[in-house]
Scaffold this active site. Structure first.
Site, short mmCIF file in Angstrom:
data_model
loop_
_atom_site.label_atom_id
_atom_site.label_comp_id
_atom_site.label_asym_id
_atom_site.label_seq_id
_atom_site.Cartn_x
_atom_site.Cartn_y
_atom_site.Cartn_z
N LYS A 60 0.71 -1.07 0.01
CA LYS A 60 -0.20 -0.09 0.06
C LYS A 60 0.82 1.32 -0.07
CE LYS A 60 -3.14 -2.30 3.19
NZ LYS A 60 -3.64 -2.30 4.45
N GLY A 61 2.08 1.00 0.21
CA GLY A 61 2.96 2.18 0.53
C GLY A 61 3.06 3.07 -0.38
N GLU A 116 7.49 2.05 -6.31
CA GLU A 116 7.52 1.70 -5.31
C GLU A 116 7.98 2.97 -4.30
OE1 GLU A 116 7.26 -0.24 -3.00
OE2 GLU A 116 8.15 -2.10 -3.05
N ASP A 117 7.66 2.67 -2.90
CA ASP A 117 7.62 3.60 -2.22
C ASP A 117 9.17 3.62 -1.56
OD1 ASP A 117 7.64 1.03 -0.62
OD2 ASP A 117 6.12 1.85 0.83
N ASP A 120 14.75 -1.46 0.34
CA ASP A 120 15.16 -1.66 1.67
C ASP A 120 16.13 -3.08 1.31
OD1 ASP A 120 15.88 -1.48 4.28
OD2 ASP A 120 14.12 -2.99 4.95
N LYS A 148 17.30 2.69 0.52
CA LYS A 148 18.12 2.57 1.61
C LYS A 148 19.27 1.41 1.09
CE LYS A 148 14.97 2.24 5.53
NZ LYS A 148 14.50 1.41 6.56
N PHE A 169 14.30 3.79 10.33
CA PHE A 169 12.79 3.19 9.89
C PHE A 169 12.17 4.35 9.93
CE2 PHE A 169 8.73 1.60 9.91
CZ PHE A 169 8.76 0.44 9.16
N VAL A 170 11.66 4.53 8.71
CA VAL A 170 11.04 5.84 8.23
C VAL A 170 9.36 5.74 8.04
CG1 VAL A 170 13.00 6.99 7.43
CG2 VAL A 170 11.62 5.70 5.67
N ASP A 176 4.55 3.10 6.34
CA ASP A 176 3.74 2.83 7.73
C ASP A 176 4.44 2.17 8.48
OD1 ASP A 176 3.38 0.22 6.08
OD2 ASP A 176 2.51 -0.38 7.71
N ARG A 182 0.57 6.49 7.50
CA ARG A 182 0.68 6.90 6.06
C ARG A 182 0.38 8.01 5.43
NH1 ARG A 182 1.53 1.50 3.89
NH2 ARG A 182 0.44 0.00 4.91
P1 IMP Z 1 12.27 -4.67 0.85
O1 IMP Z 1 11.67 -6.05 0.26
O2 IMP Z 1 13.14 -5.29 2.08
O3 IMP Z 1 12.99 -4.01 -0.32
O4 IMP Z 1 11.10 -3.95 1.44
C1 IMP Z 1 10.33 -3.13 0.63
C2 IMP Z 1 9.29 -2.82 1.57
O5 IMP Z 1 9.37 -3.04 2.77
C3 IMP Z 1 8.64 -1.41 1.07
O6 IMP Z 1 7.64 -1.45 -0.27
C4 IMP Z 1 8.16 -0.86 2.52
O7 IMP Z 1 6.62 -1.30 2.23
C5 IMP Z 1 8.66 -1.85 3.55
N1 IMP Z 1 9.78 -0.97 4.30
C6 IMP Z 1 11.09 -1.22 3.94
N2 IMP Z 1 11.65 -0.25 4.87
C7 IMP Z 1 10.71 0.49 5.36
C8 IMP Z 1 10.87 1.94 6.24
O8 IMP Z 1 11.83 2.30 6.48
N3 IMP Z 1 9.53 2.35 6.62
C9 IMP Z 1 8.28 1.71 6.14
N4 IMP Z 1 8.27 0.76 5.20
C10 IMP Z 1 9.58 0.29 5.04
MG MG Z 2 5.94 -1.41 0.05
#
Ligand code: IMP
Ligand code: MG
Length: 205
Positions: A60-61, A116-117, A120, A148, A169-170, A176, A182
Site C-alpha cells: 500500500k506504501g 515503489e515507496d 530496503d 536505503k 525506519f521511516v 507505515d 501513512r
Molecule cells: P524490501 O523488500 O526489504 O526492499 O522492502 C520493501 C518494502 O518494505 C517497502 O515497499 C516497504 O513497504 C517496506 N519498508 C522497508 N523499509 C521501510 C521503512 O523504513 N519504513 C516503512 N516501510 C519500509
Molecule cells: Mg511496500
C-alpha cells in the site's frame, strides 16, 4: 504601507504537543518531496516520450507517491496495482511472498514502470521484477521514492530514485509502521521506543 501581522505564538500555543509525537525528526519535508516528484515525472515523461506506460503500484506504501507522480506525467499511462505480502517481521522482508493481489492488466509487449515507496533489502523488487518479466513486457523499469542502499540483501536498483535515506525506519507519505502514519505529508524517522519490544527493531533484522 499595509502592515502584515505575523502570527504571534502565545505561551499556551507554545505548550501544545507537537502534532506528530511519535516522530523523532522530519527527514524530508513536503516541499522537498513535491519538488523531487515533479522532477522525477518530468524525466520519466521525457524518457518515455511517444510511448504508453503501465504504472504498477506496489500496495500500500506507494499509493501516495503514485498519485502525486502520475498527475505530473505527460505520457499516456495505465495504472495497475500489486500487493505482495512478505512473511516474517512486519518491518523487514523475509523474501518469501504471498501474492495478495496480482496484475489485472496484461503487460505483454508493454512498457512497465514499477512504482515503489522504498527499496530496503531489495527482496520485494527483485522478485516482483522477475514475476513481471515472466509476462514478456517490452521493458521493465522502477521508480522508487526512497532507497536505503546500506540494507540490500539482493541486487535491486531504481531507474528513477527520489532520495537515499540512512538506515533508519521511516514513515509518512504512504509509508507505515503497523498500518499507521501513512497520511503524514512528510517522511520522518519513527521514535525507536514506538517499536521497541513489539517487533524486531527495523534496523536490526
Ligand atoms: P524490501 O523488500 O526489504 O526492499 O522492502 C520493501 C518494502 O518494505 C517497502 O515497499 C516497504 O513497504 C517496506 N519498508 C522497508 N523499509 C521501510 C521503512 O523504513 N519504513 C516503512 N516501510 C519500509
Ligand atoms: Mg511496500
Amino acid at each position: 504601507m499595509k502592515k502584515t501581522s505575523a502570527p504571534q505564538t502565545s505561551p499556551k500555543a507554545r505548550k501544545k504537543k507537537p502534532p506528530y509525537p511519535d516522530i523523532r525528526e522530519v527527514l524530508i519535508n513536503s516541499e522537498e518531496i513535491a519538488e523531487k516528484v515533479k522532477a522525477m515525472a518530468a524525466k520519466i515523461s521525457r524518457d518515455y516520450a511517444g510511448k504508453e506506460v503501465v504504472l504498477v503500484c506496489v500496495l500500500k506504501g506507494a499509493v501516495v507517491f503514485l498519485s502525486d507522480l502520475m498527475r505530473h506525467l505527460t505520457i499516456p499511462c495505465i495504472v495497475d496495482y500489486v500487493d505482495w505480502s512478505s512473511y516474517g517481521s512486519s518491518t523487514s522482508s523475509s523474501g518469501v511472498f504471498r501474492i495478495l493481489r496480482d496484475l489485472e492488466e496484461s503487460v505483454e509487449s508493454r512498457h512497465v514502470l514499477i512504482i515503489e515507496d522504498i527499496i530496503d533489502t531489495g527482496l520485494t523488487l527483485h522478485y516482483l521484477q522477475r514475476h513481471i518479466r515472466g509476462r514478456n513486457p517490452a521493458s521493465v523499469k522502477v521508480a522508487a521514492l526512497l532507497d536505503k542502499p546500506s540494507r540490500r540483501k539482493i541486487e535491486a536498483r531504481a531507474d528513477y530514485c527520489g532520495f537515499q535515506v540512512p538506515d533508519e525506519f521511516v514513515v509518512g507519505y504512504g509509508l507505515d509502521y503497523e498500518q499507521k502514519y501513512r497520511n503524514m505529508p512528510f517522511v520522518g524517522v519513527l521514535k525507536p521506543e514506538i517499536y521497541a519490544g513489539r517487533d524486531t527493531p527495523p534496523d536490526k533484522p
